[in-house]
Design a protein around this motif. Sequence first.
Motif: not given
Length: 217
Positions: A69-85, A103-113
């Motif tokens: 559960e803690i790691l899922r919380i961390i993953q959600q924080r890492l995948n936020t739009r602001a953090n990825l940008l 939006d394209q940058i966020v989608d691209d980082v999520r696809a490669r992460l």
Amino acid sequence: MNFDLKFYLSRFMRRFHYFILVAVATAAIGITVAYTLPPVYRAEATLLVESPQIPDALAASTVQSSVPEILRIIQQRLNTRANLLDMSRRLGIHEADLGLSPDQIVDDVRARLWIELPSGGKNPSPFVSVSFLAPTAELSAEVTNDIVTQILQESVALRTAASGQTLDYFDQEVARLSEDLARQSERILQFKLQNKDALPDSLDYRRARQGSQQERL
């Protein structure tokens, strides 16, 4: 119906050049695509996850989240739009693609992460795998290391917050138990004063006084 092997073999040999042509064309297309596509590098890191050191039986009200559960919380924080940008800007992930929208940058980082978390259950795996796809080995390693650093920082922050909550819980319990102990001590003292002649605490004293009076008598 009889199966005539020679007949089918002869027909296959008459059309064998078609099979060779298709195989050569398929191999040529595959080799061409393999050489024309840009190279992709993948750096991977593995983290060992430690469970909270606070026993549930000691402070069950402050230890409510498991490791997954803690790691899922961390993953959600890492995948936020602001953090990825912010990560794309700091590490220059898309510095060659200036025409991409946020939006394209966020989608691209999520696809490669890629972050593999331990599954739930009684005995979850203590390892977390992190990887990132990039056109260069240096960028892939840099982004992967940055993600690992963020995971460690978030983990320390969550563990520190949990420890602070546990300390507050213990402080409150100490204050509450001290008040209860003071009230009980006051009640015991009042009871002793009200029943000082009947309590066994004064039996030796009263026996000594009785013996002294008998001697005087």
